[in-house]
Design an enzyme around this catalytic site. Structure first.
Site, PDB file in Angstrom:
ATOM      1  N   SER A 264     -18.340 -19.309 -50.331  1.00  0.00           N
ATOM      2  CA  SER A 264     -17.281 -20.091 -49.936  1.00  0.00           C
ATOM      3  C   SER A 264     -17.271 -20.363 -48.548  1.00  0.00           C
ATOM      4  O   SER A 264     -16.601 -21.309 -48.013  1.00  0.00           O
ATOM      5  CB  SER A 264     -15.880 -19.244 -50.254  1.00  0.00           C
ATOM      6  OG  SER A 264     -15.760 -18.210 -49.637  1.00  0.00           O
ATOM      7  N   CYS A 265     -18.035 -19.691 -47.702  1.00  0.00           N
ATOM      8  CA  CYS A 265     -18.076 -19.828 -46.178  1.00  0.00           C
ATOM      9  C   CYS A 265     -19.232 -20.620 -45.520  1.00  0.00           C
ATOM     10  O   CYS A 265     -19.128 -21.549 -44.834  1.00  0.00           O
ATOM     11  CB  CYS A 265     -17.855 -18.567 -45.511  1.00  0.00           C
ATOM     12  SG  CYS A 265     -16.210 -17.972 -45.774  1.00  0.00           S
ATOM     13  N   PHE A 266     -20.512 -20.058 -45.531  1.00  0.00           N
ATOM     14  CA  PHE A 266     -21.681 -20.559 -44.882  1.00  0.00           C
ATOM     15  C   PHE A 266     -21.826 -22.106 -45.153  1.00  0.00           C
ATOM     16  O   PHE A 266     -21.958 -23.001 -44.155  1.00  0.00           O
ATOM     17  CB  PHE A 266     -22.763 -19.745 -45.253  1.00  0.00           C
ATOM     18  CG  PHE A 266     -23.103 -18.381 -44.699  1.00  0.00           C
ATOM     19  CD1 PHE A 266     -21.650 -18.014 -43.827  1.00  0.00           C
ATOM     20  CD2 PHE A 266     -24.164 -17.659 -44.776  1.00  0.00           C
ATOM     21  CE1 PHE A 266     -21.867 -16.699 -43.227  1.00  0.00           C
ATOM     22  CE2 PHE A 266     -24.155 -16.266 -44.204  1.00  0.00           C
ATOM     23  CZ  PHE A 266     -22.999 -15.959 -43.449  1.00  0.00           C
TER      24      PHE A 266
END
Ligand code: UDX
Length: 424
Positions: A264-266
């Site tokens: 969900s982040c990078f």
């Protein structure tokens, strides 16, 4: 201290459980009634190592959930904002949830006499606190920053799968604000942590989060690029990464080559930073390359399968691993999904297994075959693809079948008889 946390997703729940364990009285606020009910029933709505035990111990004495934001804000001194900031088509983030929650909190603060601090945990592009969060809270609450209203940017650096561990043993705490009283209020929550606390302004704190994730993603794309060169030369990238990582200036972490980063982040954060830079008239070439290399890694994996099988149509393929990494049930942006899509387009006969990711993927691809175990999938197939580093995949009997590994699951001397790695 009494704390309210708005948004009971991954970040909000970990923050809530962590602070409750430290002794604070915490209430989670979410619009999703089902989620709220689950938390109050001591059932975590997400899987995260250690979370269930903690919730069972802390609910309802020190941790509860509600849909009533007003009540939660009025009864607390600090509100953490942990709402989602999802990506739009070109990578920019949507701030409508952030805007709405700031308006709602501000309206409640209008009726509150005692000072209140709003701490932003959601990942927001630099400039958001200064241009959206503070003005919205000031307008709706009728208060001024530093005069009854506090705002601090306090980014999270939690890895899924070890989020609680990261909460209790952080490398650093970042507190960004133009109001020292807000920073001091937040500091009191983290006094038991033995890590540096970095005080910054809003923009610096917002950028530290993006730059950290962009740096980690860059390390991964870098080692994948080296890995693609190594593969062509018959060199084992894992050995190379070990040798490179022994240089203390580089360090051993985030040098595992493979099918690329997901989660969900990078992907979301690098895209958002790239978009922001373009908006400012700067073309961030390294960020672009990080995303380009990452997009191509699943294709490199498919090339290996094609080279081994020839035409993929009708071939029986075991696909082990759906989640973007082990120890989570999260399949967001998982490289497995793009690999599945390609196999489906080429009409392969797939046998799919993952210890935790099947329910999420079944909703996306209900027509595919899902096995009850890795062994069942392997037994039915003529070739095996490993796409997540679940330790249990080491124990499967692969016999003579060709295993193509996208995650370096096996120690060098324990690899299956017929084996190929994506970058080794
Ligand atoms: C990340 C950051 O690490 C965390 O600090 C941040 O706040 C949230 O995003 P997370 O997405 O949970 O955490 O997982 P992480 O362990 O960082 O891995 C991300 C992706 O990179 C995974 O798909 C993983 O498999 C991949 N990865 C990681 C590699 O391909 N190689 C590596 O060496 C490390």
């Amino acid at each position: 201290m009494n704390i309210s946390i708005s948004g009971a997703g991954y970040v909000g729940l970990i923050q809530a459980a962590g602070l409750a364990k430290l002794g604070h009285k915490v209430v989670c606020v979410d619009v999703d009634r089902e989620k709220v009910q689950k938390i109050n029933d001591k059932k975590p709505p997400i899987y995260e190592k250690g979370l269930k035990t903690l919730i069972q111990r802390l609910v309802p004495k020190r941790l509860t959930a509600t849909t009533n934001l007003r009540d939660a804000v009025l009864k607390s001194q600090i509100t953490f904002v942990c709402v989602g900031t999802p990506s739009m088509i070109h990578g920019e983030i949507k701030l409508h949830q952030m805007q709405k929650i700031c308006e709602d909190i501000g309206q409640v603060l209008r009726e509150k006499k005692a000072p209140h601090v709003v701490a932003i945990k959601s990942t927001v592009v630099p400039g958001t606190c200064q241009t959206i969060v503070v003005p919205t809270l000031e307008r709706t609450s009728g208060k001024k920053l530093g005069d009854g209203l506090g705002v601090t940017m306090n980014p999270e650096f939690l890895r899924e799968g070890s989020a609680l561990e990261d909460f209790f043993s952080p490398d650093r705490i970042v507190l960004g604000s133009s109001d020292q009283k807000s920073i001091d209020a937040l500091k009191t929550l983290y006094t038991s942590f033995k890590c540096p606390i970095l005080e910054t302004n809003f923009g610096e704190a917002e950028m530290i989060k993006y730059a950290s994730n962009a740096m980690l993603a860059t390390k991964i794309s870098f080692i994948n690029e080296i890995g693609n060169i190594c593969k062509k030369m018959g060199i084992d990238t894992n050995k190379v990464a070990k040798g490179v990582g022994l240089d203390y200036r580089i360090g051993p972490h985030f040098l595992r080559s493979g099918i690329g980063f997901g989660g969900s982040c990078f992907p979301k954060d690098v895209s958002a930073l790239l978009h922001k830079s373009l908006e400012l008239g700067y073309h961030a070439r390294i960020l672009r390359a990080v995303l380009d290399v990452n997009k191509d890694q699943p294709l490199k994996f498919l090339e290996l399968v094609e080279n081994t099988l020839g035409n993929i149509k009708g071939k029986r393929i075991a696909l082990l691993g759906l989640t973007f990494k082990a120890e989570t049930d999260d399949v967001r942006e998982s490289p497995s999904l793009s690999i599945i899509k390609e196999f489906v387009m080429q009409q392969a006969q797939l046998y799919i297994f993952d210890p935790m990711g099947i329910p999420a993927v079944r909703t996306l691809f209900p027509q595919l075959n899902y096995a009850k175990s890795a062994q069942e999938a392997v037994d039915k197939a003529e070739i095996v693809c490993i796409l997540t580093e679940w330790p249990e995949f080491k124990k499967v009997g692969y016999g003579e079948k060709m295993v193509i590994d996208g995650k370096n699951v096996f120690e060098t001397d324990k690899r299956p008889k017929n084996y190929q790695g994506i970058c080794w």
